[in-house]
Design an enzyme around this catalytic site. Structure first.
Site, PDB file in Angstrom:
ATOM      1  N   TYR A 106     -12.265  47.775 -45.681  1.00  0.00           N
ATOM      2  CA  TYR A 106     -11.969  48.542 -46.890  1.00  0.00           C
ATOM      3  C   TYR A 106     -13.180  48.571 -47.816  1.00  0.00           C
ATOM      4  O   TYR A 106     -13.470  49.593 -48.435  1.00  0.00           O
ATOM      5  CB  TYR A 106     -10.744  47.968 -47.613  1.00  0.00           C
ATOM      6  CG  TYR A 106      -9.456  48.258 -46.882  1.00  0.00           C
ATOM      7  CD1 TYR A 106      -8.852  49.504 -46.964  1.00  0.00           C
ATOM      8  CD2 TYR A 106      -8.850  47.289 -46.095  1.00  0.00           C
ATOM      9  CE1 TYR A 106      -7.677  49.786 -46.282  1.00  0.00           C
ATOM     10  CE2 TYR A 106      -7.668  47.551 -45.410  1.00  0.00           C
ATOM     11  CZ  TYR A 106      -7.097  48.799 -45.506  1.00  0.00           C
ATOM     12  OH  TYR A 106      -5.941  49.083 -44.826  1.00  0.00           O
ATOM     13  N   ARG A 120      -9.914  49.016 -54.018  1.00  0.00           N
ATOM     14  CA  ARG A 120      -8.474  49.311 -54.155  1.00  0.00           C
ATOM     15  C   ARG A 120      -8.214  50.815 -54.055  1.00  0.00           C
ATOM     16  O   ARG A 120      -7.236  51.247 -53.454  1.00  0.00           O
ATOM     17  CB  ARG A 120      -7.926  48.776 -55.469  1.00  0.00           C
ATOM     18  CG  ARG A 120      -7.768  47.278 -55.475  1.00  0.00           C
ATOM     19  CD  ARG A 120      -7.107  46.827 -56.786  1.00  0.00           C
ATOM     20  NE  ARG A 120      -7.081  45.393 -56.895  1.00  0.00           N
ATOM     21  CZ  ARG A 120      -6.059  44.636 -56.536  1.00  0.00           C
ATOM     22  NH1 ARG A 120      -4.983  45.195 -56.035  1.00  0.00           N
ATOM     23  NH2 ARG A 120      -6.108  43.332 -56.685  1.00  0.00           N
ATOM     24  N   ASN A 129      -2.813  58.895 -47.234  1.00  0.00           N
ATOM     25  CA  ASN A 129      -3.250  59.870 -46.241  1.00  0.00           C
ATOM     26  C   ASN A 129      -2.037  60.461 -45.525  1.00  0.00           C
ATOM     27  O   ASN A 129      -1.283  59.742 -44.885  1.00  0.00           O
ATOM     28  CB  ASN A 129      -4.189  59.190 -45.241  1.00  0.00           C
ATOM     29  CG  ASN A 129      -4.540  60.073 -44.078  1.00  0.00           C
ATOM     30  OD1 ASN A 129      -4.621  61.288 -44.204  1.00  0.00           O
ATOM     31  ND2 ASN A 129      -4.756  59.460 -42.930  1.00  0.00           N
ATOM     32  N   CYS A 137      -7.117  56.897 -40.724  1.00  0.00           N
ATOM     33  CA  CYS A 137      -7.000  55.725 -41.588  1.00  0.00           C
ATOM     34  C   CYS A 137      -6.793  54.445 -40.787  1.00  0.00           C
ATOM     35  O   CYS A 137      -7.046  53.353 -41.296  1.00  0.00           O
ATOM     36  CB  CYS A 137      -5.880  55.915 -42.603  1.00  0.00           C
ATOM     37  SG  CYS A 137      -4.313  56.424 -41.902  1.00  0.00           S
ATOM     38  N   HIS A 138      -6.393  54.576 -39.523  1.00  0.00           N
ATOM     39  CA  HIS A 138      -6.237  53.385 -38.685  1.00  0.00           C
ATOM     40  C   HIS A 138      -7.580  52.709 -38.402  1.00  0.00           C
ATOM     41  O   HIS A 138      -7.615  51.567 -37.984  1.00  0.00           O
ATOM     42  CB  HIS A 138      -5.539  53.744 -37.360  1.00  0.00           C
ATOM     43  CG  HIS A 138      -6.328  54.661 -36.491  1.00  0.00           C
ATOM     44  ND1 HIS A 138      -6.265  56.037 -36.624  1.00  0.00           N
ATOM     45  CD2 HIS A 138      -7.204  54.407 -35.491  1.00  0.00           C
ATOM     46  CE1 HIS A 138      -7.072  56.584 -35.720  1.00  0.00           C
ATOM     47  NE2 HIS A 138      -7.657  55.614 -35.025  1.00  0.00           N
ATOM     48  N   GLU A 164      -9.493  52.941 -28.807  1.00  0.00           N
ATOM     49  CA  GLU A 164     -10.792  53.447 -29.230  1.00  0.00           C
ATOM     50  C   GLU A 164     -11.938  52.466 -29.014  1.00  0.00           C
ATOM     51  O   GLU A 164     -13.088  52.801 -29.325  1.00  0.00           O
ATOM     52  CB  GLU A 164     -10.739  53.835 -30.716  1.00  0.00           C
ATOM     53  CG  GLU A 164      -9.831  54.997 -30.998  1.00  0.00           C
ATOM     54  CD  GLU A 164      -9.812  55.399 -32.460  1.00  0.00           C
ATOM     55  OE1 GLU A 164     -10.389  54.675 -33.303  1.00  0.00           O
ATOM     56  OE2 GLU A 164      -9.237  56.454 -32.755  1.00  0.00           O
TER      57      GLU A 164
END
Length: 167
Positions: A106, A120, A129, A137-138, A164
């Site tokens: 993050y 944050r 999302n 976002c994963h 992936e």
């Protein structure tokens, strides 16, 4: 009154549903068989007047199938349409540039999005999302590599990250 279209495909990790605008841009998507879970995620300014189910959404359905079959960049060129504030929209655009197999924390995501102190806000962009998979976002994990949260479940996120992995 605009019409959007939706379709559900079977994938290795369960049903995947996408909602697309009339021009084919993804408005919302995720690992659910219930389109009703997706429609509240669409920005009010983009909410369609009606939804029509289709068996196939053309390039979107093809990209979903190809991605799950191992062609990880199949979703990269699919247009996505989301609305929010400037930071979030930029963060979503930035996220589309994070390559498969190279998850970021993050904190790294906040830096890539142009504001290193906005960790944050970066996490909030992931949480809000609407276009999962197409805006990946994963690919954002906790510092230290812990999996973190995912709207569609940690098992799905774990599978996606494993799928992936750079071999």
């Amino acid at each position: 009154m605009s019409t959007a279209f939706w379709s559900t495909s079977d994938t290795r990790i369960g049903p995947f549903t996408a909602v697309v605008a009339g021009d084919g841009a993804v408005l919302a998507s995720g690992w659910t068989g219930d389109v009703g879970e997706l429609t509240p995620l669409i920005s009010p300014s983009l909410t369609p007047g009606s939804l029509t189910q289709r068996r196939d959404l053309g390039p979107v359905t093809s990209a979903v199938r190809r991605y799950h079959a191992g062609e990880l960049d199949a979703v990269d060129d699919i247009e996505v349409r989301q609305r929010s504030g400037a930071f979030r929209e930029n963060a979503w655009d930035t996220l589309r540039k994070v390559p498969a197999g190279r998850p970021v924390s993050y904190a790294e995501y906040a830096t890539l999005s142009g504001n290193p102190s906005a960790v944050r806000a970066a996490a909030s962009a992931c949480a809000r999302n609407a276009a999962a998979l197409f805006v990946p976002c994963h690919r954002v994990v906790r510092t230290g590599g812990a999996i973190g949260n995912f709207r569609w479940g940690t098992d799905a996120k774990r599978w996606l990250l494993s799928h992936e992995e750079v071999r």
